[in-house]
Design a protein around this motif. Structure first.
Motif, mmCIF file in Angstrom:
data_model
loop_
_atom_site.group_PDB
_atom_site.id
_atom_site.type_symbol
_atom_site.label_atom_id
_atom_site.label_comp_id
_atom_site.label_asym_id
_atom_site.label_seq_id
_atom_site.Cartn_x
_atom_site.Cartn_y
_atom_site.Cartn_z
ATOM 1 N N GLU A 89 -6.334 -1.590 -8.073
ATOM 2 C CA GLU A 89 -7.125 -2.821 -7.990
ATOM 3 C C GLU A 89 -7.078 -3.459 -6.600
ATOM 4 N N GLY A 90 -6.000 -3.191 -5.890
ATOM 5 C CA GLY A 90 -5.836 -3.807 -4.570
ATOM 6 C C GLY A 90 -6.464 -3.008 -3.446
ATOM 7 N N HIS B 33 -6.532 -0.073 -12.820
ATOM 8 C CA HIS B 33 -5.703 -1.271 -12.661
ATOM 9 C C HIS B 33 -4.739 -1.085 -11.481
ATOM 10 N N GLY B 34 -4.171 0.120 -11.363
ATOM 11 C CA GLY B 34 -3.185 0.386 -10.310
ATOM 12 C C GLY B 34 -3.793 0.393 -8.917
ATOM 13 N N ALA C 252 -1.427 3.738 -2.200
ATOM 14 C CA ALA C 252 -1.400 2.994 -3.464
ATOM 15 C C ALA C 252 -1.280 3.964 -4.643
#
Lengths: 160, 285
Positions: free
Chosen positions: A133-134, A130-131, A112
């Protein structure tokens, strides 16, 4: 039902032709058929991000993708990063900054991160959070992961 | 979690896809990105005998603006909507909503068509599509029909699409210059789904509200348009008091969802609060 479909897929630069059942998930194809066990199975519900790989240059959760959906695609896993010359700068940075404790989430975090830094080579702390977040980490509290991404960004910029 | 076995079909044309679906009947499911369908199949909540993958239908991957209408194909990913200059320039609300969905990996793979047709009561798209009065295009081997978003969502995971139909795209009128819009969401932390999501699209003459659309997701089993709130705002001055008074009615008569993430009472509270805040956001303060 034992129907199979033939897929052609490039995994970490190696072209492969396989007969697979349509219901075979990409993550199981990578781990069980190809033996690429660096990609981890975490939640199996596309929440945790441990199974993140790149398909045609975009980070995806391989537990929520069928192997047959990647027919004709380029797949990159965590195993594609290190070379004979050493670790990838993102891997180095996670090591240096203690961006992991148990390491279970790390392959997904790194993939990611790779996507994040491709799109944004100089992310702010907020953009890093935010980047990623997954991707869920249950050890670090994320602080050291954010530090690792910052260091990787600096090193990758310096290296280009 | 492994899906039940199925036959996998990858048609080369929309006509072939519609024909395959017609042949499969209730046993067939259409797949776009697979980010709504596959989770259902892994839980065996869905066990289609035939999966028809639309991935070769590049004509459904387009974003176009023509004659004041923004058209988005069903296979367009959330990431594409989020980053598309056509969308950002013509309908920034949709780009903002897209960017709030799930996480980067989900946005890379999940599609607007797949999400809409899945009909999750906590999905983000319905709020925006209802607020904007979007039209959906449904295609079967018998032809295509258009349906207003307001008629499409019928209940949890239930929509007005027929078993033989494929959602091929949707369109919205490009908002008039000066239209203000906002999306407010309280999200479930892990999945990013809306506990409550409120989309607002409004026009004002001075400080008087001339028109407004408000779409609500997450609050009820069916996303809905908050017409009572809209009616109360139209023609009124957009003062803080008027906004709060109108927003206070958003959950009236609504059977609020109640689950481990939020009680019905709390969801109703969040809806009232965030309806007022979304209107304020749209006004820019």
């Amino acid at each position: 039902m034992s129907n199979t479909t033939t897929i052609q897929v490039r995994v970490n630069g190696v072209s492969r032709t396989e007969e697979v059942q349509p219901r075979l998930l990409l993550v199981h194809y990578l781990r069980d058929v190809l033996g690429l066990t660096g990609t981890h199975i975490g939640c199996e519900t596309s929440l945790c991000g441990a199974c993140t790989v790149m398909v045609d240059g975009a980070a995806v959760k391989s537990c929520t993708l069928l192997a047959v959906q990647t027919d004709g695609c380029e797949v990159e896993t965590i195993e594609s990063l290190a070379t004979d010359d050493g670790l990838h700068p993102i891997q180095e940075a996670f090591w240096d900054c203690h961006g992991l404790q148990c390491g279970f989430c790390t392959p997904g975090m790194i993939m990611a991160t790779r996507q994040l830094l491709q799109e944004n080579p100089s992310p702010s702390e907020e953009e890093i959070r935010h980047g990623l977040e997954g991707n869920i980490c249950r050890c670090t509290g994320y602080k050291h992961i954010v530090d690792a991404v910052k260091q990787a960004a600096e090193q990758m910029k310096a290296g280009t | 979690m492994i899906p039940a076995a199925f036959d996998y079909i990858v048609p080369d044309s929309l006509e072939a896809a519609a024909a395959s679906l017609a042949e499969a009947g209730d046993n067939g499911k259409v797949m776009a990105g697979g980010h709504s369908l596959l989770p259902m199949m892994k839980l065996r909540l869905a066990q289609p005998g035939v999966v028809i993958d639309l991935k070769r239908l590049d004509s459904l991957r387009r974003i176009q603006v023509d004659g004041g209408t923004l058209r988005i194909g069903a296979l367009v990913t959330h990431h594409q909507v989020e980053t598309s200059s056509e969308v950002k320039d013509n309908c920034a609300l949709l780009a903002r909503v897209a960017g709030s969905i799930g996480d980067p990996q989900v946005r890379n793979r999940g599609t607007i068509g797949g999400s809409v047709v899945h009909g999750d009561p906590a999905a983000d798209w319905p709020a925006a599509l209802l607020a904007m009065g979007a039209e959906l295009t449904l295609t079967s081997s018998g032809g295509a029909r258009s349906m207003a978003a307001g008629d499409f969502f019928l209940g949890p995971l239930t929509t007005a699409i027929e078993a033989s139909e494929i959602l091929t795209g949707l369109s919205v009128a490009v908002p008039a210059a000066g239209t203000r819009a906002a999306y407010r969401k309280v999200k479930q932390k892990a999945s990013g789904f809306a506990i409550v999501g409120i989309a607002v699209c409004l026009q004002a003459d001075g400080d008087t509200c001339t028109d407004v659309g408000i779409g609500v997701t997450g609050l009820a089993g069916t996303p809905f348009r908050a017409t009572a709130v809209e009616d109360q705002l139209r023609g009124k001055a957009l003062t803080a008091d008027n906004i709060t008074a109108a927003a206070a009615g958003v959950a009236d008569g609504v059977d609020a969802l109640d689950d481990i993430h939020a009680s019905g009472e709390f969801r109703a509270h969040l809806a009232r609060l965030n309806t007022a805040r979304a209107i304020q956001d749209a006004l820019g303060g």
